[in-house]
Design a protein around this motif. Structure first.
Motif, PDB file in Angstrom:
ATOM      1  N   ARG A 187      -0.717 -48.997 117.776  1.00 35.09           N
ATOM      2  CA  ARG A 187       0.595 -48.902 118.421  1.00 35.09           C
ATOM      3  C   ARG A 187       1.475 -47.785 117.855  1.00 35.09           C
ATOM      4  NH1 ARG A 187       1.886 -51.423 123.261  1.00 35.09           N
ATOM      5  NH2 ARG A 187       4.014 -52.086 123.342  1.00 35.09           N
ATOM      6  N   LEU A 188       0.843 -46.727 117.333  1.00 29.65           N
ATOM      7  CA  LEU A 188       1.665 -45.560 117.025  1.00 29.65           C
ATOM      8  C   LEU A 188       2.051 -44.901 118.344  1.00 29.65           C
ATOM      9  CD1 LEU A 188       0.060 -43.912 113.874  1.00 29.65           C
ATOM     10  CD2 LEU A 188       2.040 -45.411 114.026  1.00 29.65           C
ATOM     11  N   LYS A 212      -4.988 -53.273 128.945  1.00 31.31           N
ATOM     12  CA  LYS A 212      -4.906 -54.288 127.906  1.00 31.31           C
ATOM     13  C   LYS A 212      -5.623 -53.789 126.653  1.00 31.31           C
ATOM     14  CE  LYS A 212      -6.105 -59.083 127.788  1.00 31.31           C
ATOM     15  NZ  LYS A 212      -6.633 -60.239 128.511  1.00 31.31           N
ATOM     16  N   ILE A 213      -4.994 -53.978 125.497  1.00 29.24           N
ATOM     17  CA  ILE A 213      -5.664 -53.705 124.232  1.00 29.24           C
ATOM     18  C   ILE A 213      -5.589 -54.977 123.397  1.00 29.24           C
ATOM     19  CG2 ILE A 213      -5.706 -52.280 122.140  1.00 29.24           C
ATOM     20  CD1 ILE A 213      -4.257 -50.109 123.632  1.00 29.24           C
ATOM     21  N   VAL A 214      -6.742 -55.485 122.994  1.00 24.09           N
ATOM     22  CA  VAL A 214      -6.769 -56.666 122.132  1.00 24.09           C
ATOM     23  C   VAL A 214      -7.434 -56.270 120.824  1.00 24.09           C
ATOM     24  CG1 VAL A 214      -7.529 -59.045 121.890  1.00 24.09           C
ATOM     25  CG2 VAL A 214      -6.935 -58.157 124.155  1.00 24.09           C
ATOM     26  N   VAL A 215      -6.681 -56.406 119.741  1.00 27.37           N
ATOM     27  CA  VAL A 215      -7.220 -56.043 118.438  1.00 27.37           C
ATOM     28  C   VAL A 215      -7.313 -57.298 117.589  1.00 27.37           C
ATOM     29  CG1 VAL A 215      -6.907 -54.599 116.402  1.00 27.37           C
ATOM     30  CG2 VAL A 215      -6.120 -53.791 118.620  1.00 27.37           C
ATOM     31  N   GLU A 270      -3.319 -59.547 121.346  1.00 28.43           N
ATOM     32  CA  GLU A 270      -3.035 -58.539 122.345  1.00 28.43           C
ATOM     33  C   GLU A 270      -1.792 -57.745 121.967  1.00 28.43           C
ATOM     34  OE1 GLU A 270      -2.598 -59.796 126.430  1.00 28.43           O
ATOM     35  OE2 GLU A 270      -2.096 -57.752 127.012  1.00 28.43           O
ATOM     36  N   LEU A 271      -1.895 -56.423 122.121  1.00 33.65           N
ATOM     37  CA  LEU A 271      -0.766 -55.543 121.802  1.00 33.65           C
ATOM     38  C   LEU A 271       0.251 -55.592 122.914  1.00 33.65           C
ATOM     39  CD1 LEU A 271      -2.242 -52.260 120.336  1.00 33.65           C
ATOM     40  CD2 LEU A 271      -0.471 -53.664 119.323  1.00 33.65           C
ATOM     41  N   THR A 272       1.443 -56.098 122.583  1.00 31.92           N
ATOM     42  CA  THR A 272       2.539 -56.077 123.543  1.00 31.92           C
ATOM     43  C   THR A 272       3.742 -55.506 122.823  1.00 31.92           C
ATOM     44  OG1 THR A 272       3.166 -58.275 122.867  1.00 31.92           O
ATOM     45  CG2 THR A 272       1.733 -58.112 124.790  1.00 31.92           C
ATOM     46  N   LYS A 317       6.369 -58.639 116.081  1.00 29.23           N
ATOM     47  CA  LYS A 317       5.643 -59.465 115.121  1.00 29.23           C
ATOM     48  C   LYS A 317       4.145 -59.228 115.230  1.00 29.23           C
ATOM     49  CE  LYS A 317       7.949 -63.639 113.589  1.00 29.23           C
ATOM     50  NZ  LYS A 317       8.296 -64.998 114.006  1.00 29.23           N
ATOM     51  N   LYS A 318       3.678 -59.166 116.506  1.00 26.24           N
ATOM     52  CA  LYS A 318       2.240 -58.977 116.721  1.00 26.24           C
ATOM     53  C   LYS A 318       1.825 -57.578 116.310  1.00 26.24           C
ATOM     54  CE  LYS A 318       1.337 -62.566 120.005  1.00 26.24           C
ATOM     55  NZ  LYS A 318       1.311 -62.946 121.408  1.00 26.24           N
ATOM     56  N   ILE A 319       2.696 -56.615 116.562  1.00 27.46           N
ATOM     57  CA  ILE A 319       2.377 -55.244 116.162  1.00 27.46           C
ATOM     58  C   ILE A 319       2.237 -55.184 114.639  1.00 27.46           C
ATOM     59  CG2 ILE A 319       3.268 -52.888 116.069  1.00 27.46           C
ATOM     60  CD1 ILE A 319       4.635 -53.435 118.754  1.00 27.46           C
TER      61      ILE A 319
END
Lengths: 255, 461
Positions: A63-64, A71-74, A78-80, A84-86
């Motif tokens: 997420r730079l 959709k990107i799931v790491v 999932e990156l939204t 917090k998730k980032i």
């Protein structure tokens, strides 16, 4: 070699899953319909001409850069826009940059302990022990008290790798880690990366070091105009490229 | 033929050359004298070089003459022809003006004019019997500022708490006399404020269910409450010190009070404004930009005038702000606007990679700012920060126009004294002022150089 290969086993577990991802810079469509699944333990080399979007692709993974579609799931997250998730993902994904991006006002050791102390809340003594372990692994423990500006480029990049490893990430991203180095220093950095690959780290490397790709990658991805053009095992990719664009690219980088 | 050319091309070094010392003329005093003094006037090989060498010789002679003139004029005025003793102006006046200096004798600086009223130059109209309070404040300030300025001094945390948290109130009480009119309602007001904050915290705890939030917040609130009540108590307590109103403060002491308050307030305020102006939130950015542009776009004198003439119009009759407090607020806000732009300049110079490096490691916005970008930005703009400090320190002399007798203002009032009329008083006074201002500003400048060198951590790549 057989021993190393054994360690480089790939599990069925999925580390990163990118599906139907698109990104624009203003009007410019930089990444188009990217679909990529990375399993745990995979070593992927991404290559392609400049401006093909390969750096942007791996920068989207932590997420730079923000993607606009798809959709990107790491690591199952999932990156939204959820900060917090980032943060959670950034803690698990290490990254090395072309220009190292070390913190010039901190010593090598402080560069390595900063994130563990402030992000993981590790006690200082423990963080320093871990940092020394990784500095030894990249073979520069004796430089711990120097400032980045006093080191050579190769040493700086190895510090940058150690700094990422101190967070004990599950995935490592490399954005052209040897492009800014003098020829004599490329090897020392590549050796560290090979060592890391052999230890089973999931790695995505944007690089033009084709020797490195052949030696450790299990998959090579070729990108152009923001799209994945071809992907294959390194041997097949280099010896038997399928698309004309890949053939042209390979003929241009191998002098 | 082929063989011969091969032989010519091949070269293999068999012996490495060890490092050797440079030739004698390349180091030490000889090199310095040659490079800096003589080399520019000893070239005669062409007509052009000869002309330039001769011009250089004339220039050198002229500079030597100019330095001699300045030094000798200063020497004669300040020392050679100066008067060092005397009890009134007549000691510094020629005979034809009811003085004691024989006609025809040069009159230099009239130092007794300064020494006679040195107490006033230092403290303004602060009553003589109470001046020990000013000196005690100086001693306390020195005892706290000197260790704070030494990087290796121990107890940095406690030192900072004392200097920034305790000293301002001790100094306020010492200088003004304390025993301020703090009514019971101010205690009640703060008690209500903390009660409300505690209630808000409790609601937050119930809504968010974050573990330990309430205890952690309550702890911080308790410390803040104790601090506020302690401050209220100390300011209101009767220590038996006589009350000295701020209109009696003056001289160097007033200059230092305004200068130090300005410096201590403007740096943190400037940092906050700089961050706000770079914020992604439009409202925050707009407020910061307006503040900076307004204060930077108006002369300090205007703001000072407005604060003393216009501000009372906005408050109900009877409510009056102390002149000094008004000056302090204006000077602090004014210089923080400049400081904000200096700090912003530093932040602009931080490469994007530093933010990305910190983000990739998972550092939050404030962690990135406090640990990575702000330290580097501030280090880069130390010259600019000190520049602003020095400007602020000298600008404090403008407060004399709203009727405060700062270091410059007190000289103007001393010059009105008919008992001490003498032809060189004015020049003596301004020379004295210039020397004292210069000592302070030059110390700041040297300290900034020292800090720059100390924080220099190798070359950036």
């Amino acid at each position: 070699m057989a021993d190393a290969a054994k360690k480089m086993e790939i599990s069925d577990e999925i580390a990163i899953e990118i599906s139907g991802m698109n990104k624009w810079y203003g009007d410019f469509h930089v990444l188009r319909d990217i679909n990529l699944t990375v399993q745990r333990g995979e070593r992927i080399v991404i290559c392609g001409p400049s401006g093909s979007g390969k750096s942007t692709l791996i920068r989207c993974i932590n997420r730079l850069e923000e993607h606009q579609k798809g959709k990107i799931v790491v690591d199952g997250i999932e990156l939204t826009n959820d900060l917090k998730k980032i943060d959670e993902i950034r803690r698990e994904v290490g990254m090395c940059f072309q220009h190292f991006n070390l913190f010039p006002h901190l010593t090598v050791l402080e560069n390595c302990t900063l994130a563990p102390i402030w992000v993981r809340k590790t006690p200082k003594a423990d963080a320093e022990a871990v940092a020394m372990k990784y500095l030894e692994r990249v073979k520069i423990p004796e430089q711990a008290d120097k400032y980045p500006g006093q080191l050579s480029g190769g040493q700086q990049q190895r510090v940058a790798i150690a700094r990422s490893l101190c967070m004990e990430p599950k995935i490592m991203l490399f954005d052209e880690p040897t492009s800014a180095l003098d020829p004599e220093m490329i090897k020392e950095v590549l050796e560290v990366m090979v060592d890391l690959a052999e230890s089973g780290m999931t790695m995505l490397c944007v690089t033009h070091e084709m020797g490195f790709a052949r030696k450790v990658a299990n998959r090579v991805i070729f990108m152009d105009e923001g799209q994945i053009i071809e992907q294959n095992s390194p041997d097949q990719f280099f010896d038997n490229p399928k698309s004309d664009r890949t053939k042209l690219f390979l003929s241009q980088i191998i002098h | 033929m082929a063989n011969a050319s091969k032989k010519e091309l091949l070269y293999v070094r068999t012996e490495m050359v060890p490092q050797q010392p440079p030739p004698a003329g390349e180091v030490g005093i000889r090199k310095w004298i040659w490079e800096n003094l003589l080399s520019s006037m000893s070239k005669f090989s062409t007509v052009g070089e000869t002309i330039s060498s001769i011009l250089m010789m004339f220039l050198t002679l002229f500079v030597i003459w100019a330095i001699y003139m300045v030094v000798s004029i200063l020497y004669h005025f300040a020392l050679g022809d100066a008067i060092f003793t005397g009890t009134d102006g007549s000691f510094c006046r020629p005979v034809d003006n009811q003085g004691k200096i024989p006609l025809g004798q040069n009159i230099g600086a009239c130092w007794p004019f300064i020494t006679h009223r040195i107490g006033q130059f230092m403290n303004g109209f602060y009553p003589e019997a109470e001046r020990w309070r000013v000196y005690l404040t100086y001693i306390l300030a020195a005892a706290l500022i000197i260790p704070a300025a030494m990087p290796d001094a121990p107890g940095k945390t406690i030192n900072s708490i004392l200097l920034f948290g305790v000293f301002p109130f001790v100094a306020t009480v010492l200088l003004s006399g304390g025993h301020m009119d703090i009514s019971a309602s101010s205690y009640t007001f703060w008690a209500v404020v903390f009660g409300v904050l505690l209630a808000v915290l409790a609601v937050f705890q119930i809504v968010t269910k974050i573990e330990g939030l309430f205890m952690k917040g309550a702890k911080i609130l308790a410390i803040a409450a104790i601090a506020i009540f302690a401050i209220l108590f100390v300011l209101g307590f009767d220590f038996g010190l006589a009350y000295i109103e701020t209109s009696k403060w003056g001289g160097l002491m007033l200059t230092l009070v305004i200068g130090l308050v300005g410096i201590v307030v403007s740096l943190p305020l400037g940092i906050i404004l700089a961050l706000a102006r770079r914020s992604h939130m439009p409202a925050v950015r707009l407020v910061a930009t307006i503040f900076i542009e307004v204060f930077r776009g108006v002369p300090l004198i205007t703001v000072l005038f407005m604060s003393s003439v216009m501000l009372p119009l906005f408050f109900p009759e009877g409510v009056s702000f102390d002149k000094l407090i008004r000056a302090l607020i204006v000077v602090a806000l004014f210089s923080s606007a400049y400081m904000a732009e200096v700090v912003r300049g530093g932040l602009q110079a931080i490469p994007k990679g530093q933010y990305e490096g910190a983000q990739a490691l998972g550092l939050s916005f404030w962690q990135t700012n406090n640990l990575i970008t702000m330290p580097q930005a501030l280090k880069m703009v130390i010259p600019g920060i000190v520049n602003t400090f020095i400007g602020l320190f000298k600008d404090t002399s403008l407060v004399s126009i709203i009727g405060l007798f700062d270091f410059l203002g007190i000289l103007d009032s001393a010059l009105q004294d008919t008992k001490w009329l003498a032809p060189t008083n004015q020049m003596t006074g301004y020379l004295f002022l210039a020397i004292v201002y210069w000592i302070f500003t030059f110390s700041m400048s040297r300290y900034s150089m020292y800090t720059e060198n100390r924080l220099h951590t190798g070359h950036k790549r």
